[in-house]
Design an enzyme around this catalytic site. Structure first.
Site, mmCIF file in Angstrom:
data_model
loop_
_atom_site.group_PDB
_atom_site.id
_atom_site.type_symbol
_atom_site.label_atom_id
_atom_site.label_comp_id
_atom_site.label_asym_id
_atom_site.label_seq_id
_atom_site.Cartn_x
_atom_site.Cartn_y
_atom_site.Cartn_z
ATOM 1 N N LEU A 137 12.343 13.416 -64.273
ATOM 2 C CA LEU A 137 12.920 12.999 -63.002
ATOM 3 C C LEU A 137 14.393 13.411 -63.013
ATOM 4 O O LEU A 137 15.031 13.423 -64.072
ATOM 5 C CB LEU A 137 12.823 11.480 -62.818
ATOM 6 C CG LEU A 137 11.427 10.863 -62.689
ATOM 7 C CD1 LEU A 137 11.538 9.340 -62.660
ATOM 8 C CD2 LEU A 137 10.725 11.360 -61.430
ATOM 9 N N ASP A 138 14.936 13.724 -61.856
ATOM 10 C CA ASP A 138 16.357 14.042 -61.764
ATOM 11 C C ASP A 138 17.189 12.846 -62.211
ATOM 12 O O ASP A 138 16.746 11.689 -62.133
ATOM 13 C CB ASP A 138 16.741 14.419 -60.333
ATOM 14 C CG ASP A 138 16.061 15.688 -59.858
ATOM 15 O OD1 ASP A 138 15.689 16.514 -60.718
ATOM 16 O OD2 ASP A 138 15.892 15.851 -58.641
#
Length: 322
Positions: A137-138
């Site tokens: 995930l960012d």
């Protein structure tokens, strides 16, 4: 830490293939370059003999790989970082990643990452590629991630991601009001001019995003997003492409939109939201050992809930005025 021994038999359909190519197919949890390096280091045996990467294999040959326990993660330091563990068993960990945490060490973020925390949380993860992390995930996206605790689980999860059978559902707040849900099917590749960004490019990798409306407000929409593929920044790129950029996503051109006649609290909530409004809310997969479908869900983080509550109050107030 002890070394781990991997063993398998060359299947009939690989007869005549180069050893390095066969290993890449048999052990997809490792990169071909890493496997080739191990062959050159003498850590791979073929029927008890030390082969070369270019040697051809035959059916029924036995392959043995001596994986050094610290080989995968020796350069990453274990750190005592609090982790929100949603579920754990002998095969997998389900983590609820907070906003602001980087998943893998990289330039500017060599410490304080999820990978650093995982290596401290479970020592066994030092012998798994990337400490068992199979997707990411960012930094400023919150929500669910699955981590493999052994090589069997790592292989299973990697194959499920490749086969697109892992169910990933996100929630997002976007600028502008959608009239209906839909699908974005546009290839994505790194932006040729700005390396931090991804872009819609004809020669890019296939990327498919489905989105559905949860709730509409005066100038914003709360949506549910389903990923069919998992490209870097996929949701952010696709939503920006169809002109519904995520609230707070300055990398992809999102500017703060404040509805006319907003209260001071709504104005403060929108201008104070300094990340992309995106949360990985639900994760479903086939358990590597039981073969059963399993699923987890976590609620929205407080910052997104606050913005939604302000938008909801604003919409209700203006509805009453009309």
């Amino acid at each position: 830490m002890t070394d781990e021994i991997l063993t398998t038999i060359i299947p009939d359909n690989m007869t005549g293939q180069r050893l390095d190519a066969a290993l890449a197919s048999l052990f997809p949890e490792y990169s071909r370059s890493r496997l080739t390096q191990w062959v050159k280091q003498g850590l791979v045996e073929l029927d008890g003999k030390i082969p070369r990467p270019r040697d051809k294999v035959s059916a029924e040959q036995t392959v043995t790989i001596k994986v050094q326990a610290l080989e995968c993660e020796s350069e990453v330091v274990a750190e005592d970082i609090p982790l929100d563990v949603v579920y754990e068993d002998d095969d997998i960990l389900i983590i609820n990643k907070p906003v602001g945490m980087v998943v893998h060490p990289a330039a500017g973020h060599w410490t304080g990452t999820l990978q650093n925390g995982l290596l401290h949380y479970a020592e066994v993860l030092s012998s798994i590629p990337r400490a068992g992390i199979v997707h990411r995930l960012d930094k400023d996206t919150s929500g669910l991630l699955v981590v493999a605790k052994n090589l069997k689980a790592h292989k299973s999860l990697t194959e499920q991601l490749q086969a697109r059978t892992v169910h990933r559902e996100y929630q997002a707040i976007v600028n502008q009001v959608m009239t209906a849900g839909g699908t974005v099917d546009e290839p994505i590749k790194r932006d040729a001019r700005e390396r931090k960004r991804m872009a819609i490019r004809e020669e890019g990798k296939e990327a498919i995003t489905h989105y559905r409306i949860i709730e509409k407000f005066r100038r914003h929409t709360h949506i549910r997003v389903y990923l069919e593929t998992g490209r870097t920044h996929q949701i952010r790129v696709h939503m920006s492409h169809i002109r519904f950029p995520l609230v707070g996503d300055v990398l992809y051109g999102s500017r703060a939109i404040v509805p006319k006649g907003s209260t001071e609290s709504l104005i403060a909530a929108i201008h104070g939201f300094k990340r992309q409004a995106l949360h990985a809310a639900k994760l479903g997969l086939i358990h590597p050992s039981t073969g059963k479908e399993v699923e987890w869900e976590v609620p929205l983080p407080d910052d997104m809930l606050h913005v939604l509550n302000e938008l909801r109050a604003d919409a209700k107030a203006h509805e009453e005025d009309n």
